[in-house]
Design an enzyme around this catalytic site. Structure first.
Site, PDB file in Angstrom:
ATOM      1  N   ASN A 136       0.834  -1.185   0.000  1.00 32.58           N
ATOM      2  CA  ASN A 136       0.000   0.000   0.000  1.00 32.58           C
ATOM      3  C   ASN A 136       0.872   1.238   0.000  1.00 32.58           C
ATOM      4  OD1 ASN A 136      -0.277   1.908   2.498  1.00 32.58           O
ATOM      5  ND2 ASN A 136       0.195  -0.124   3.323  1.00 32.58           N
ATOM      6  N   ASN A 177       4.555   7.630  14.731  1.00 35.92           N
ATOM      7  CA  ASN A 177       4.777   6.963  13.451  1.00 35.92           C
ATOM      8  C   ASN A 177       6.014   7.523  12.766  1.00 35.92           C
ATOM      9  OD1 ASN A 177       4.635   5.835  10.928  1.00 35.92           O
ATOM     10  ND2 ASN A 177       2.550   6.513  10.481  1.00 35.92           N
ATOM     11  N   CYS A 193       6.482   5.498   8.292  1.00 35.64           N
ATOM     12  CA  CYS A 193       5.665   5.402   7.084  1.00 35.64           C
ATOM     13  C   CYS A 193       6.581   5.485   5.871  1.00 35.64           C
ATOM     14  CB  CYS A 193       4.619   6.516   7.013  1.00 35.64           C
ATOM     15  SG  CYS A 193       3.680   6.411   5.474  1.00 35.64           S
ATOM     16  N   ILE A 250       6.085  -4.426  13.749  1.00 36.43           N
ATOM     17  CA  ILE A 250       6.814  -3.589  12.806  1.00 36.43           C
ATOM     18  C   ILE A 250       5.848  -2.874  11.858  1.00 36.43           C
ATOM     19  CG2 ILE A 250       8.892  -5.000  12.825  1.00 36.43           C
ATOM     20  CD1 ILE A 250       7.962  -6.331  10.210  1.00 36.43           C
ATOM     21  N   THR A 302       5.445  -1.459   7.755  1.00 37.85           N
ATOM     22  CA  THR A 302       5.582  -2.223   6.508  1.00 37.85           C
ATOM     23  C   THR A 302       7.001  -2.161   5.954  1.00 37.85           C
ATOM     24  OG1 THR A 302       4.900  -0.276   5.265  1.00 37.85           O
ATOM     25  CG2 THR A 302       3.180  -1.852   5.866  1.00 37.85           C
ATOM     26  N   GLY A 358       2.366  -7.420  12.310  1.00 36.32           N
ATOM     27  CA  GLY A 358       2.996  -7.819  11.054  1.00 36.32           C
ATOM     28  C   GLY A 358       2.461  -9.156  10.606  1.00 36.32           C
ATOM     29  N   THR A 411      -3.629  -5.893   8.070  1.00 40.66           N
ATOM     30  CA  THR A 411      -4.160  -6.314   6.774  1.00 40.66           C
ATOM     31  C   THR A 411      -5.304  -7.318   6.893  1.00 40.66           C
ATOM     32  OG1 THR A 411      -1.932  -5.970   5.942  1.00 40.66           O
ATOM     33  CG2 THR A 411      -3.417  -7.190   4.516  1.00 40.66           C
TER      34      THR A 411
END
Lengths: 302, 253
Positions: A68, A126, A129, A190, A192, A242, A265
């Protein structure tokens, strides 16, 4: 079966929460089940101002996962506080806000703005990203930058700070130590892994941003390894994530050393993924000889 | 109310080249409105596949979907049989607001796999006593489906890219020639076609339906957004605010 797990600022009735960016601000999934069932909710990232995000296509399916590159689309921290977070008040579930930015100043500003909200219990910082041009992962791949932003945000925050680590580094323990030294209350890991997929017919990357963050079961062994390594080195609380799909996956993360787990996900494949994992967890723990969640944490170390 | 259900396949058959029609049983079938889609899970795939609804039969509590094989997911979907079950989220997305519109004559413009939701729409319009003219485009003769079904609802014109059936060319060529009278147009198909049709019919009232690679399909992940004409820095979600939009609402890219 006691599913309680305790982390700084968070006493969770069970260790399962949806991961940031995979659950919006909760409204959509509240149509499928009572969000009070969740251990906690990590909402979508907030930046200082509204962000449009990246061009589409923003997602691509891969073997056992997906890429993504949403690009931190969000309405800005003020609107999130005013228009999104109040909805979650009616649920008996702590909310963790996710803080993103392009500069240390923006991270601090978002953090300070969130101090005004009484609808959250902690923040997730964050710094990982991979899908924005400025900020994001650069803070998550350079230990000195990670340390600096963590220190500044920790100084600014009234809430416990969990730093979300990027796996796009060669030494995860070094990163974990850097943010722990800066005062992080916990880690979230984790995020991505940067990846790419090329469309054979069009001869170009499927995702308009070219690269995207890989998530899903494809990255689970990497997450397990990194949590295991960090747990060996540090006592800091960890929210592990993850590729978790099942209660067995959640157990594996707890064994590696996570104190709680986030499901990302899997929500897309199965909107009921979180409540199903929570439901299955007691029998799975029992099957593998455990009496409580807190019994399991870190027991996979030899 | 959107929900996830395990649905039984009542029939599954090929109706054109790489194109399949599947009838599913669900007590929620009657909730599905023209323009909406369902989101289907596949065992070997991380992401669901959005497929639009081509028809509903309230009496038998069934609905019909039509899809074309584009990749591994739709190929897997093509291998199911009557009696098998599918994990489906429904109903998804917005719909053509037929009950709120004053229409005498609707122009339906569909391309390829954008045709199925328009059949459900055309049928609904016809049942309300609205005149329907349909212009449908396909790549070639082998890919045409539902021509007779559209004919039964009103005048229907077919274009094929390769000229193997009907008019050689595009739906816009037929509209140019016909210059049909209508008060609303409804279009669904590939984005280049939607752009061409929206441009050609600019100034007319109408609705278009978009497709995009989706993540969650319910509005949480922000994968399938489209920028707004009134402010390109704002967007709507195709899966939740769409897939149906007013003709001038969004920027097609």
């Amino acid at each position: 079966m006691n599913l309680t797990t305790r982390l700084p600022g968070l006493t969770l009735k069970n260790p399962v929460m949806p991961a940031s960016g995979c659950f919006g601000f909760g409204k959509e999934y509240s149509q499928f089940y009572d969000l009070s069932e969740l251990g906690a909710i990590i909402v979508k990232a907030a930046t200082g101002e509204a962000r449009y995000g990246n061009p589409t296509p923003r997602v691509a399916e891969t073997s056992s996962g997906m890429l993504n590159a949403i690009g931190l689309q969000n309405p800005g921290v003020e609107k999130i506080i005013e228009e999104e977070l109040p909805f979650l008040r009616s649920y008996d579930t702590p909310v963790i806000a996710n803080v993103a930015g392009s500069t240390v100043e923006e991270y601090v500003k978002v953090t300070e703005t969130l101090n005004r909200s009484e609808d959250i219990a902690a923040i997730e910082l964050n710094i990982s990203c991979p899908n924005v041009k400025e900020g994001g992962v650069q803070f998550g791949t350079d230990p000195s930058l990670a340390k600096e932003v963590t220190y500044q945000v920790k100084e600014a925050s009234d809430y416990p700070v969990y730093v979300k680590l990027s796996p796009n580094v060669s030494n995860i323990v070094e990163m974990a130590k850097a943010v722990a030294d800066a005062g992080a209350d916990g880690l979230s890991m984790i995020n991505t892994l940067t990846g790419m997929q090329i469309n054979l017919k069009q001869r170009k990357p499927i995702i308009a941003n070219k690269t995207g963050g890989l998530s899903g079961p494809a990255i689970k062994p990497i997450a397990i390894r990194m949590i295991y390594e960090v747990r060996q080195a540090l006592d800091i609380p960890i929210i592990g994530m993850g590729g978790i799909i099942t209660a067995e996956d959640a157990l594996e993360f707890l064994l590696a050393g996570a104190n709680a787990v986030a499901v990302g996900t899997a929500n897309f494949q199965n909107p009921l993924a979180c409540p199903e994992i929570i439901n299955d967890l007691p029998s799975v723990l029992k099957q593998y000889g455990f009496d409580s969640v807190e019994d399991v944490i870190g027991k996979g170390h030899v | 109310m959107i929900t996830k259900q395990l649905l039984t396949i009542k029939s599954h058959m090929q109706i054109a080249e790489d194109t399949f029609e599947v009838v599913l049983h669900s007590p929620l079938a009657k909730e599905l409105k023209p323009g909406q889609f369902v989101h289907i899970a596949l065992a070997n795939h991380m992401l669901r596949r959005p497929v639009s609804v081509a028809g509903v039969d309230t009496e038998s509590e069934t609905f019909t979907i039509i899809f074309k094989i584009f990749g591994a997911g739709t190929r897997e979907l093509s291998k199911f049989q009557a009696g098998d079950s599918l994990d489906v989220i429904l109903p998804c997305g917005s719909y053509y607001p037929v009950d709120q519109l004053e229409i005498d004559h609707a122009l339906i413009v569909g391309g390829g796999i954008g045709v199925p939701p328009l059949y459900y729409l055309a049928k609904t319009l016809k049942e309300k006593g609205i005149k329907v003219t349909s212009v449908l485009g396909f790549q070639s003769k082998e890919q045409i489906f539902y021509e007779e079904k559209f004919q039964a609802l009103g005048n229907t014109y077919i274009a094929t890219n390769d000229g193997s059936y009907g008019k050689k060319g595009f739906v816009t060529d037929i509209i140019n020639e016909l210059n049909p009278a209508f008060d609303y147009f409804f279009s669904c198909g590939p984005t280049p076609m939607l752009k061409a049709v929206s441009g050609q019919l600019d100034g007319h009232k109408g609705y278009i339906s978009l497709e995009e690679r989706m993540g969650c399909g319910v509005g949480t992940c922000y994968a399938c957004v489209v920028p707004l004409k009134e402010d390109p820095k704002k967007s709507k979600k195709i899966c939740k605010d769409g897939p149906v939009f007013s003709a001038n609402e969004v920027i097609l890219t």
